[in-house]
Design an enzyme around this catalytic site. Structure first.
Site: not given
Ligand code: ACO
Length: 340
Positions: A129, A267, A297
């Site tokens: 990520c 993020h 996500n």
């Protein structure tokens, strides 16, 4: 007179001091939208549980046969169009992904070929990520040192393919998508260190958390196909502090304060994590870009997708101070400061 950066960075006659300037961003999300209600028909979950714990309402899921390179290519075309840059000008492609088309070659080379780029370098970065911040850091350093002149920095994932769709604790959290940024090396004028461009990047990792978030197999040395496994509470516990610490380090490295940040782009894993980071940093909701509700996500793609969204609706103004931060499996994490 030589500017402040002149004392920090190598400089020679052939390669005058440069800074990487963002020329534009682009996004691509697969057409297929899967809502929480649709998921609740497949697994034991509910819209209420997912929204309350994560803020997520829906995610985009790639069609059968749609690959990470397809998503990346579409995002690159959008970024190039916005930037007004021709493919012939690209001589560096850095693609962050956890879901490459194949173990090798790098998915970036497939994007390079599909764009018709015949020169320069193309390679992938794996930092899950936080991959986009790692990719940005690598591209920024290469541009500043004169190894390339114009880069495409990409975060692209088909994360849905590595999810265990029977594991409600993970599969509801993720989606597919891609975002891309065009970065160009430009000379830093000697009198003005406050020009637009990437100001600094800050990367960290601590492999002792390897088991908190990983894929139990897949390409590489294990020879087995794998799925995402996660200790959600452990990830949550570290995510807030490490991302907030990274932003504080970035702000202080640039001699600024948190009040100087116009836009925080964290993020997009989970609304609760985003809220906790912004609260800890004292950055109000009106200065935070949030896309997690509609996209979930998308791992390495969340930050360039959020940048593209804020660019497209004109929230990002020339000269704005933008702080990026992410954390992913490993753990890897980091931050970047950009003067837009
Ligand atoms: N639907 C309904 N119930 C669920 C679901 C679901 N999708 N998933 C878990 N549950 C249940 C559990 O089985 C458990 O039930 P029980 O009490 O009967 O045992 C209950 O809900 C509570 O489960 P917890 O795991 O304790 O839930 P928690 O409050 O910790 O929330 C979550 C889980 C949302 C994953 C949270 O830990 C979190 O946000 N962690 C961060 C993880 C993350 O965002 N990872 C992304 C990758 S890393 C990154 O990008 C930063």
């Amino acid at each position: 007179m030589r500017g402040f950066l002149g004392w920090c960075l190598p400089m020679n006659a052939a390669s005058p001091l440069k800074r990487s300037v963002v020329l534009g961003c682009g996004a691509y999300l697969p057409a297929n939208i899967v809502t929480n209600d649709a998921l609740s028909k497949r697994i034991d979950t509910s819209d209420e549980w997912i929204r309350k714990r994560t803020g997520i309402r829906q995610r985009h899921i790639a069609a059968d046969g749609e690959l990470t390179s397809d998503l990346a290519l579409a995002a690159c075309r959008e970024a190039l169009k916005f930037a007004g840059v021709a493919v012939e000008e690209i001589d560096l492609i850095v693609l962050a992904t956890t879901t490459p088309d194949n173990t090798f070659p790098a998915t970036a080379t497939r994007v390079q070929s599909a764009l018709g780029v015949k020169r320069g370098m193309a390679f992938d970065i794996q930092a899950v990520c936080s991959g986009f911040i790692y990719a940005l850091s690598v591209a920024d350093n290469m541009l500043r040192l004169g190894q390339a002149s114009t880069a495409l920095v990409i975060g692209a994932e088909v994360f849905s393919r590595i999810l265990d769709w029977e594991d409600r604790g993970t599969c509801v959290l993720f989606g597919d998508g891609a975002g891309a940024m065009v970065l160009r090396a430009m000379p830093v004028s000697e009198s003005d260190v406050a020009e637009r461009g990437v100001m600094s990047t800050h990367l960290y990792s601590d492999g002792s958390h390897y088991d908190a978030l990983y894929v139990d197999g897949g390409p590489g040395s294990t020879g087995t196909a794998g799925h995402v496994r996660m200790d959600g509470k452990e990830v949550y516990r570290h995510a807030v502090n490490l991302m907030a610490d990274a932003v504080e380090a970035a702000v202080s490295a640039n001699g600024m304060t948190l009040d100087d940040i116009n836009w925080l782009i964290p993020h997009q894993a989970n609304m609760r994590i985003i809220d906790s980071i912004s609260r800890r940093l004292g950055i109000g909701e009106d200065r935070v870009v949030i896309t997690v509700q509609g996209q979930a996500n998308t791992s390495a793609a969340t930050i360039p997708l959020a940048l593209a969204a804020a660019q497209d609706d004109n929230r990002l103004k020339s000269g704005d101070i933008v702080a990026l931060t992410a954390l992913g499996g490993g753990f890897t994490w980091g931050a970047a400061m950009i003067r837009w």
